[in-house]
Design an enzyme around this catalytic site. Structure first.
Site, PDB file in Angstrom:
ATOM      1  N   HIS A 101     -21.704   9.922 -15.125  1.00  0.00           N
ATOM      2  CA  HIS A 101     -21.985  10.880 -13.220  1.00  0.00           C
ATOM      3  C   HIS A 101     -21.968  12.064 -13.948  1.00  0.00           C
ATOM      4  O   HIS A 101     -21.297  12.647 -13.394  1.00  0.00           O
ATOM      5  CB  HIS A 101     -20.471  10.145 -12.603  1.00  0.00           C
ATOM      6  CG  HIS A 101     -19.902  10.400 -11.373  1.00  0.00           C
ATOM      7  ND1 HIS A 101     -19.926  11.481 -10.495  1.00  0.00           N
ATOM      8  CD2 HIS A 101     -20.486   9.513 -10.848  1.00  0.00           C
ATOM      9  CE1 HIS A 101     -19.522  11.522  -9.571  1.00  0.00           C
ATOM     10  NE2 HIS A 101     -20.562  10.361  -9.144  1.00  0.00           N
ATOM     11  N   GLU A 136     -30.920  11.555  -5.558  1.00  0.00           N
ATOM     12  CA  GLU A 136     -29.610  10.770  -6.217  1.00  0.00           C
ATOM     13  C   GLU A 136     -29.748   9.391  -6.000  1.00  0.00           C
ATOM     14  O   GLU A 136     -29.747   9.128  -4.380  1.00  0.00           O
ATOM     15  CB  GLU A 136     -28.453  11.364  -6.452  1.00  0.00           C
ATOM     16  CG  GLU A 136     -27.333  10.901  -5.234  1.00  0.00           C
ATOM     17  CD  GLU A 136     -26.484  11.429  -5.494  1.00  0.00           C
ATOM     18  OE1 GLU A 136     -25.747  10.170  -6.485  1.00  0.00           O
ATOM     19  OE2 GLU A 136     -25.690  12.354  -5.551  1.00  0.00           O
TER      20      GLU A 136
END
Length: 110
Positions: free
Chosen positions: A101, A66
């Site tokens: 998110h 990520e």
């Protein structure tokens, strides 16, 4: 934990896509940094993404990494990320964008 049928059904649903050019400029910059190997502005960039939400195609642990997409005005890392998968971080097999998110993802296409 999801029942097996729910996980299998989710895998058969096509992943939404987004063109790289349609992403916010900060995401385009982050994508360029990923392909060039950095340097990255956040210490957690490049860390393993566990895919605990199971929204991305199932892979072995360590496949996904990520990266933070800067959010103007945010005092922390914000909610925007790019998650890429593959054996070589600078040559990912696929990258995904999330603005919320990890609640949803779209596959980045060029």
């Amino acid at each position: 934990m999801l029942p097996n049928g729910a996980a299998q059904a989710r895998e058969s649903v096509p992943m939404p896509v987004v063109a790289l050019a349609e992403l916010p400029p900060e995401a385009v910059k982050t994508h360029r940094l990923i392909l060039s190997g950095g340097p990255f502005p956040y210490s957690k960039d490049g860390s393993v993404f566990g895919n605990r939400e199971r929204l991305l195609p199932l892979q072995t642990r360590g496949f996904y990494r990520e990266y933070t997409v800067k959010t103007p005005g945010a005092r922390n890392r914000g909610a925007r990320r790019i998650v890429c998968g593959g054996k070589q971080p600078t040559a990912p097999e696929a990258c995904y964008y999330t603005a919320d998110h990890y609640a949803s993802f779209r596959r980045i296409v060029e």
